[in-house]
Design an enzyme around this catalytic site. Structure first.
Site: not given
Lengths: 339, 339
Positions: A71, A192, A221, A282
């Site tokens: 980010s 995302y 993800h 993550e």
């Protein structure tokens, strides 16, 4: 061995982030950034021992594929020179972590992308990180504009010089956007996941892997919305007159396991070929809390894999073998270390 | 009774679409659009009897909640006046279908949105369609720019006058984008699914339903990526200091069943409270082919519901009762017809 293919240095020492703020402020003011601060080895140790390393030990994760905080890449901020210096500082800091803990972390680099900028700077930084710092891959941002989506699709020829360098170096890219500068998109809750879905559909529409069969991407993800809508994607390939997704895309694209509840992981493992799934969490990252329904951290993805119906061999495929295949330089480093 | 909450008039007579092309060409040339063509009842009958009605009969769907073709709304094309005329023509055509087949179709309207335009025009068209044409809801586009996402989030106060009209009329909106003018996004493969995910996250971040407890939205395409990433969303609500999703969002937001394979439907039905799931297929729509793995149409979503582990009562909830609750004007129309 359990390899987490998706970890960011979200706990970097305060001096690193403070310097970034100064760098951006200087750019906005049209002045020069101050000198990058001295950060001691102890500060770095402290930054990971209480967080990533502790949690890796608790969860039985041997090694994390580690990259700068996603980010914070913020390719939409500043200009190519600002992005280059920030990328180099961030990658160098990750390199220091991997040097202090060579058995626990291996590096993946941030790229000095910038909206509309040529890809050459990213090629140079990729080469530096792989050839000089021992990194094994990179994070490629399909939307350097931060949620305005002004870049051409990932199948566009303008990306090809970068891809050719990836193939030459034999490193994959994780497709990973950064923060959102668009108020419509929450970063980790929308941008995302949307980017993951978008990238997959771009691959489906194209024939990138016919052109570059040695190119490999990890879509993080859990592949965004793709496994949940797998029928839609198979059907769209058919409607668009493209080859089946399995042959046109899935020989070169892999999904991680950053899906934070049991039914999602179960679907991922049921729908996708296990060759296409790499263990990832993550951690410490987007979702840090404890699930009141389970009493465990949302991002403790190992628990979901353990509770799935996979056999021991299948778990080893997801935990280790797929990562070693997708990241050949990881495999080489592990082999050289007798692991 | 089986109610499909998500059908678009994708097979509208050729004259309707040809007029739209002329309208857009005239706008681009700065001239006036030609007169709207005469379309006979027979043309309308032909346009649905060979497609939607035939498939509804084959699949045992009694009634479809029917709206203009979503990808053709194209709010990013033209200006508010162009969008208004196109919306009125499209809604009037749907109204003709519902008049010819009052037992099989009931109307939901397209809105004359336009990037940056005030919402007043949409309020007026919503009122016209509900009060004069007997429509029971609307499709609200969270991104009238067509993939550039220039509109404020759905929780922004600028939307509130429209929401107040929805509450007053007691009609829900389906959150539905249109075609993509951004080469990064394939319409049905990326933009649609991203919009669903994005809208949900906007609701999660806000407190819209505290302000307007009578407001209701259907998020189509199985809620985008949300059920697959349900743990992420529960965890993000916690991290952001928001109330639990179940209370802050799910009293007012519903997902349809436009998920085109069995494992996806199974996850949707497992993860979400059944009160939040409405039967839908988006037929004839985004994915029209036959799944070689099953021999049936990808969008024959009734088969997946039938093959799920739901009891008969639970299926009735998904097929009928939830739709009657979320669309009170649908329930009133059915009740008045003795159904």
């Amino acid at each position: 061995m359990i390899i987490d293919c998706h970890g960011h240095y979200t706990t970097a020492p305060a001096g690193h982030s403070a310097w970034r703020d100064q760098q951006v402020a200087a750019w906005e003011a049209g002045t020069s950034a101050p000198a990058y601060p001295a950060i001691s080895d102890d500060e770095i140790r402290e930054s990971v021992e209480a967080s990533q390393l502790r949690l890796m030990d608790e969860r039985g994760i041997d090694l994390t594929v580690f990259s700068p905080r996603a980010s914070a890449m913020a390719h939409h901020v500043g200009d190519p020179a600002v992005s280059l210096e920030w990328s180099r500082r961030s990658n160098d800091l990750v390199h220091r972590v991997t040097t202090l803990y060579p058995d626990r972390f291996i590096g993946v680099c941030q790229l000095p992308q910038s909206p509309g900028a040529a890809i050459d700077g990213s090629i140079a930084e990729l080469r530096r990180c792989v050839e000089e710092l021992g990194f094994i891959g990179c994070n490629l941002n399909p939307d350097p504009s931060g949620g305005h989506w002004t870049a051409p699709p990932l199948t566009d020829r303008s990306w090809y010089p970068f891809y050719e360098a990836m193939v030459e170096l034999d490193v994959p890219a994780m497709v990973h956007v950064s923060g959102s500068a668009n108020p419509a998109f929450h970063a980790t809750g929308a941008h995302y996941i949307n980017a993951d879905t978008t990238a997959f559909m771009q691959f489906l529409q194209g024939s990138l892997f016919t052109d570059l069969p040695g190119l490999r991407f990890v879509i993080p993800h859990g592949g965004g919305a793709v496994p949940y809508h797998w029928g839609r994607y198979r059907g769209l390939a058919d409607m668009l007159g493209k080859p089946p997704v399995q042959t046109n895309v899935m020989g070169n694209v892999f999904f991680d396991t950053c899906v934070y509840h049991q039914p999602g992981i179960d679907l991922l493992l049921e729908v996708m070929d296990l060759d296409n799934v790499l263990f990832g969490s993550e951690m410490v990252g987007a979702v840090r809390g404890i699930d009141p329904q389970t009493g465990h951290h949302f991002d403790d993805t190992r628990r979901y894999i353990e509770a799935s119906g996979l056999t021991e061999d299948q778990r080893a495929q997801v935990y280790e073998h797929n990562a070693r295949r997708v990241y050949p330089r990881l495999d080489a480093a592990l082999t050289a270390a007798g692991r």
